[in-house]
Design a protein around this motif. Structure first.
Motif, PDB file in Angstrom:
ATOM      1  N   PRO A 113       3.890   2.835   3.912  1.00  0.00           N
ATOM      2  CA  PRO A 113       5.244   2.887   3.323  1.00  0.00           C
ATOM      3  C   PRO A 113       5.598   1.636   2.544  1.00  0.00           C
ATOM      4  N   GLU A 114       5.038   0.481   2.948  1.00  0.00           N
ATOM      5  CA  GLU A 114       5.368  -0.772   2.244  1.00  0.00           C
ATOM      6  C   GLU A 114       4.795  -0.768   0.835  1.00  0.00           C
ATOM      7  N   LYS A 115       3.863   0.120   0.563  1.00  0.00           N
ATOM      8  CA  LYS A 115       3.273   0.276  -0.784  1.00  0.00           C
ATOM      9  C   LYS A 115       3.665   1.630  -1.355  1.00  0.00           C
ATOM     10  N   ARG A 116       4.779   2.167  -0.878  1.00  0.00           N
ATOM     11  CA  ARG A 116       5.272   3.489  -1.302  1.00  0.00           C
ATOM     12  C   ARG A 116       4.191   4.561  -1.136  1.00  0.00           C
ATOM     13  N   ASN A 117       3.380   4.374  -0.103  1.00  0.00           N
ATOM     14  CA  ASN A 117       2.315   5.334   0.232  1.00  0.00           C
ATOM     15  C   ASN A 117       1.333   5.572  -0.923  1.00  0.00           C
ATOM     16  N   CYS A 162       4.142   9.813  -2.028  1.00  0.00           N
ATOM     17  CA  CYS A 162       2.972   9.040  -2.465  1.00  0.00           C
ATOM     18  C   CYS A 162       3.222   8.555  -3.897  1.00  0.00           C
ATOM     19  N   SER A 163       2.887   7.304  -4.147  1.00  0.00           N
ATOM     20  CA  SER A 163       3.108   6.742  -5.500  1.00  0.00           C
ATOM     21  C   SER A 163       1.800   6.597  -6.277  1.00  0.00           C
ATOM     22  N   GLY A 164       0.782   7.369  -5.889  1.00  0.00           N
ATOM     23  CA  GLY A 164      -0.447   7.393  -6.674  1.00  0.00           C
ATOM     24  C   GLY A 164      -1.428   6.308  -6.277  1.00  0.00           C
ATOM     25  N   GLY A 165      -2.357   6.053  -7.184  1.00  0.00           N
ATOM     26  CA  GLY A 165      -3.411   5.077  -6.905  1.00  0.00           C
ATOM     27  C   GLY A 165      -2.845   3.670  -6.792  1.00  0.00           C
ATOM     28  N   ASP A 166      -3.346   2.916  -5.821  1.00  0.00           N
ATOM     29  CA  ASP A 166      -2.908   1.533  -5.615  1.00  0.00           C
ATOM     30  C   ASP A 166      -3.429   0.692  -6.777  1.00  0.00           C
ATOM     31  N   GLN A 167      -2.501   0.284  -7.638  1.00  0.00           N
ATOM     32  CA  GLN A 167      -2.890  -0.413  -8.870  1.00  0.00           C
ATOM     33  C   GLN A 167      -3.518  -1.778  -8.606  1.00  0.00           C
ATOM     34  N   SER A 168      -3.290  -2.323  -7.413  1.00  0.00           N
ATOM     35  CA  SER A 168      -3.843  -3.647  -7.120  1.00  0.00           C
ATOM     36  C   SER A 168      -5.345  -3.590  -6.818  1.00  0.00           C
ATOM     37  N   GLY A 221       2.872   9.724 -10.221  1.00  0.00           N
ATOM     38  CA  GLY A 221       1.491   9.384 -10.576  1.00  0.00           C
ATOM     39  C   GLY A 221       0.522  10.312  -9.851  1.00  0.00           C
ATOM     40  N   GLY A 222      -0.535   9.711  -9.316  1.00  0.00           N
ATOM     41  CA  GLY A 222      -1.517  10.503  -8.558  1.00  0.00           C
ATOM     42  C   GLY A 222      -0.898  11.171  -7.341  1.00  0.00           C
ATOM     43  N   GLY A 223       0.226  10.664  -6.877  1.00  0.00           N
ATOM     44  CA  GLY A 223       0.947  11.288  -5.756  1.00  0.00           C
ATOM     45  C   GLY A 223       1.618  12.574  -6.186  1.00  0.00           C
ATOM     46  N   GLN A 243       5.084  11.779 -13.656  1.00  0.00           N
ATOM     47  CA  GLN A 243       3.784  11.157 -13.957  1.00  0.00           C
ATOM     48  C   GLN A 243       4.051   9.780 -14.531  1.00  0.00           C
ATOM     49  N   THR A 244       3.370   8.777 -14.005  1.00  0.00           N
ATOM     50  CA  THR A 244       3.560   7.414 -14.499  1.00  0.00           C
ATOM     51  C   THR A 244       2.339   6.918 -15.265  1.00  0.00           C
ATOM     52  N   GLY A 245       1.264   7.676 -15.208  1.00  0.00           N
ATOM     53  CA  GLY A 245      -0.009   7.242 -15.800  1.00  0.00           C
ATOM     54  C   GLY A 245       0.136   6.636 -17.195  1.00  0.00           C
ATOM     55  N   GLY A 266      -1.332   2.915 -18.068  1.00  0.00           N
ATOM     56  CA  GLY A 266      -2.685   3.012 -18.629  1.00  0.00           C
ATOM     57  C   GLY A 266      -3.593   3.890 -17.811  1.00  0.00           C
ATOM     58  N   SER A 267      -3.114   5.088 -17.476  1.00  0.00           N
ATOM     59  CA  SER A 267      -3.934   6.014 -16.696  1.00  0.00           C
ATOM     60  C   SER A 267      -3.528   7.450 -17.027  1.00  0.00           C
ATOM     61  N   PHE A 268      -4.350   8.387 -16.640  1.00  0.00           N
ATOM     62  CA  PHE A 268      -3.992   9.813 -16.762  1.00  0.00           C
ATOM     63  C   PHE A 268      -4.915  10.612 -15.870  1.00  0.00           C
ATOM     64  N   ASP A 269      -4.481  11.821 -15.534  1.00  0.00           N
ATOM     65  CA  ASP A 269      -5.337  12.781 -14.836  1.00  0.00           C
ATOM     66  C   ASP A 269      -5.383  14.028 -15.701  1.00  0.00           C
TER      67      ASP A 269
HETATM   68  C1  2NE Z   1       7.123   4.495  -6.871  1.00  0.00           C
HETATM   69  C2  2NE Z   1       8.091   3.534  -7.509  1.00  0.00           C
HETATM   70  C3  2NE Z   1       8.906   4.226  -8.604  1.00  0.00           C
HETATM   71  C4  2NE Z   1       9.054   3.046  -6.399  1.00  0.00           C
HETATM   72  O1  2NE Z   1       9.950   2.095  -6.889  1.00  0.00           O
HETATM   73  P1  2NE Z   1      10.791   1.198  -5.838  1.00  0.00           P
HETATM   74  O2  2NE Z   1      11.700   0.345  -6.661  1.00  0.00           O
HETATM   75  O3  2NE Z   1      11.397   2.075  -4.811  1.00  0.00           O
HETATM   76  O4  2NE Z   1       9.726   0.312  -5.046  1.00  0.00           O
HETATM   77  P2  2NE Z   1       8.852  -0.928  -5.599  1.00  0.00           P
HETATM   78  O5  2NE Z   1       9.559  -2.172  -5.306  1.00  0.00           O
HETATM   79  O6  2NE Z   1       8.423  -0.685  -6.985  1.00  0.00           O
HETATM   80  O7  2NE Z   1       7.559  -0.766  -4.661  1.00  0.00           O
HETATM   81  C5  2NE Z   1       7.528  -1.306  -3.358  1.00  0.00           C
HETATM   82  C6  2NE Z   1       6.196  -1.996  -3.193  1.00  0.00           C
HETATM   83  O8  2NE Z   1       5.181  -1.006  -3.328  1.00  0.00           O
HETATM   84  C7  2NE Z   1       4.275  -1.399  -4.333  1.00  0.00           C
HETATM   85  C8  2NE Z   1       5.095  -2.243  -5.281  1.00  0.00           C
HETATM   86  O9  2NE Z   1       4.270  -3.053  -6.074  1.00  0.00           O
HETATM   87  C9  2NE Z   1       5.938  -3.032  -4.296  1.00  0.00           C
HETATM   88  O10 2NE Z   1       5.143  -4.054  -3.743  1.00  0.00           O
HETATM   89  P3  2NE Z   1       5.762  -5.521  -3.463  1.00  0.00           P
HETATM   90  O11 2NE Z   1       6.321  -5.997  -4.745  1.00  0.00           O
HETATM   91  O12 2NE Z   1       6.808  -5.285  -2.404  1.00  0.00           O
HETATM   92  O13 2NE Z   1       4.593  -6.315  -2.961  1.00  0.00           O
HETATM   93  N1  2NE Z   1       3.742  -0.204  -4.986  1.00  0.00           N
HETATM   94  C10 2NE Z   1       4.376   0.930  -5.253  1.00  0.00           C
HETATM   95  N2  2NE Z   1       3.581   1.797  -5.873  1.00  0.00           N
HETATM   96  C11 2NE Z   1       2.396   1.176  -6.015  1.00  0.00           C
HETATM   97  C12 2NE Z   1       1.164   1.541  -6.582  1.00  0.00           C
HETATM   98  N3  2NE Z   1       0.962   2.773  -7.128  1.00  0.00           N
HETATM   99  N4  2NE Z   1       0.159   0.658  -6.556  1.00  0.00           N
HETATM  100  C13 2NE Z   1       0.318  -0.557  -5.999  1.00  0.00           C
HETATM  101  N5  2NE Z   1       1.485  -0.977  -5.440  1.00  0.00           N
HETATM  102  C14 2NE Z   1       2.497  -0.096  -5.449  1.00  0.00           C
HETATM  103  C15 2NE Z   1       7.387   2.310  -8.111  1.00  0.00           C
HETATM  104  O14 2NE Z   1       6.878   1.517  -7.076  1.00  0.00           O
HETATM  105  C16 2NE Z   1       6.301   2.653  -9.058  1.00  0.00           C
HETATM  106  O15 2NE Z   1       6.555   2.998 -10.188  1.00  0.00           O
HETATM  107  N6  2NE Z   1       5.055   2.538  -8.613  1.00  0.00           N
HETATM  108  C17 2NE Z   1       3.881   2.678  -9.451  1.00  0.00           C
HETATM  109  C18 2NE Z   1       3.535   4.148  -9.657  1.00  0.00           C
HETATM  110  C19 2NE Z   1       2.269   4.277 -10.460  1.00  0.00           C
HETATM  111  O16 2NE Z   1       2.215   3.914 -11.601  1.00  0.00           O
HETATM  112  N7  2NE Z   1       1.187   4.803  -9.853  1.00  0.00           N
HETATM  113  C20 2NE Z   1      -0.127   4.886 -10.405  1.00  0.00           C
HETATM  114  C21 2NE Z   1      -0.263   6.021 -11.394  1.00  0.00           C
HETATM  115  S1  2NE Z   1      -1.924   6.300 -11.966  1.00  0.00           S
HETATM  116  C22 2NE Z   1      -2.597   7.240 -10.668  1.00  0.00           C
HETATM  117  O17 2NE Z   1      -2.027   7.329  -9.619  1.00  0.00           O
HETATM  118  C23 2NE Z   1      -3.907   7.905 -10.840  1.00  0.00           C
HETATM  119  C24 2NE Z   1      -4.228   8.561 -12.006  1.00  0.00           C
HETATM  120  O18 2NE Z   1      -3.379   8.577 -12.994  1.00  0.00           O
HETATM  121  C25 2NE Z   1      -5.486   9.164 -12.151  1.00  0.00           C
HETATM  122  C26 2NE Z   1      -6.371   9.155 -11.100  1.00  0.00           C
HETATM  123  C27 2NE Z   1      -6.035   8.514  -9.934  1.00  0.00           C
HETATM  124  C28 2NE Z   1      -4.805   7.900  -9.793  1.00  0.00           C
END
Ligand code: 2NE
Length: 272
Positions: free
Chosen positions: A30-34, A71-77, A119-121, A141-143, A147-150
């Motif tokens: 949950p701390e990484k939005r799953n 789930c917020s998709g793939g862990d970008q870190s 995203g992936g979630g 979808q956030t890809g 810089g990502s897509f499925d």
């Molecule tokens: C989900 C969202 C909109 C939530 O926003 P908010 O404001 O409620 O939370 P926050 O502060 O952004 O997130 C809380 C913590 O979770 C981490 C954040 O970095 C933050 O960490 P700290 O700053 O507290 O250390 N976190 C959340 N989502 C993460 C992620 N996906 N990877 C690594 N850390 C993450 C907001 O958090 C958001 O927009 N997240 C990013 C969504 C995203 O872009 N996901 C990847 C898409 S690409 C994909 O999943 C994929 C694909 O396209 C193709 C194949 C496989 C995977």
């Protein structure tokens, strides 16, 4: 008998309600939005595989810990040039294997979504058979923003669910949609107050569990068959073989072979 199948996981929680027929698989970051890292996906695949093989399980709930995110998709870190990687790993997109596993699993999988499914979630909820959303759910979808897509199920299943124009909008704009908008688009089956999300999901599970498991199994494969091409046909046809094996006609062939005799299929009707 104690059920210890849920033990040994780091990133997920795996539970089975003994005697209920329901398995529940929860992403527990949950701390990484799953968001999922490769280990998360590996554990999810192990749990889904166990739930598939357990004949006491008829329905699987897939969810995220807490109320902030499904789930917020793939862990970008942990994203590297070759995909997503655990330390010392080469990296790849192992979530694609999970998508296929859920799609082909012959039991209904219900996404129980509170908070973000992005995203992936978002794709993970789309590959589930049903989605029950809380009124705080957010889809998108956030890809394209990171810089990502499925371009696999992420595009093809979405087009089927919400239509080609909406699917383009969702991918090109990369904006978020609330639960009511998702409901209107046909992305989810129902929206319920957050406080009753689990209760409502279990209600749906129990209603499914009252029905014929074989009918549900065959219908799931049939509903996917056309879109899944050869793989879909194979899944559907596998059910035909499965059912055939329980007949006397099939047994006649096997028994004759083992007895080194000629099978007598003439006693079986050539049905119209
Ligand atoms: C989900 C969202 C909109 C939530 O926003 P908010 O404001 O409620 O939370 P926050 O502060 O952004 O997130 C809380 C913590 O979770 C981490 C954040 O970095 C933050 O960490 P700290 O700053 O507290 O250390 N976190 C959340 N989502 C993460 C992620 N996906 N990877 C690594 N850390 C993450 C907001 O958090 C958001 O927009 N997240 C990013 C969504 C995203 O872009 N996901 C990847 C898409 S690409 C994909 O999943 C994929 C694909 O396209 C193709 C194949 C496989 C995977």
């Amino acid at each position: 008998v104690p059920d210890d199948s849920g033990k040994g996981f780091t990133d997920i929680i795996y539970e089975k309600t003994v005697g209920e027929g329901i398995a529940k698989i929860t992403i527990n970051r949950p701390e990484k939005r799953n968001s999922f890292r490769p280990l998360t996906v590996k554990e999810l695949m192990r749990a889904f595989s166990d739930a598939r093989d357990d004949t006491s399980i008829g329905v699987i709930i897939f969810t995220g810990k807490g109320t902030e995110a499904f789930c917020s998709g793939g862990d970008q870190s942990v994203r590297i040039k070759t995909g997503y990687a655990d330390p010392a790993d080469v990296g790849r997109l192992n979530v694609l294997d999970l998508q296929v596993q859920i799609r082909r699993l012959p039991k209904p999988v219900i996404a129980m979504v509170a908070g973000y499914a992005v995203g992936g979630g978002h794709i993970l909820h789309m590959v589930c058979d049903l989605t029950i959303a809380a009124d705080n759910a957010v889809f998108g979808q956030t890809g394209p923003k990171v810089g990502s897509f499925d371009a696999g199920y992420g595009c093809s299943i979405m087009t089927r669910l919400i239509g080609p124009k909406r699917a383009r909008e969702m991918w090109f704009m990369a904006r978020f949609y609330n639960a009511a908008e998702a409901d209107k688009m046909g992305l989810v089956n129902t929206v319920v107050p957050l406080a009753s999300l689990e209760q409502e999901t279990v209600k749906w599970c129990r209603q499914i569990l009252r029905n014929s498991p074989t009918a549900i199994r065959v219908c799931k494969s049939a509903l996917n068959a056309v879109d899944d091409g050869h793989a879909g046909l194979q899944e559907l046809a596998g059910n035909a073989t499965l059912l055939f094996y329980s007949t006397e006609e099939a047994n006649e062939g096997k028994t004759a072979y083992l007895n080194k005799t000629r099978p007598n299929f003439s006693k079986f009707p050539r049905l119209p």
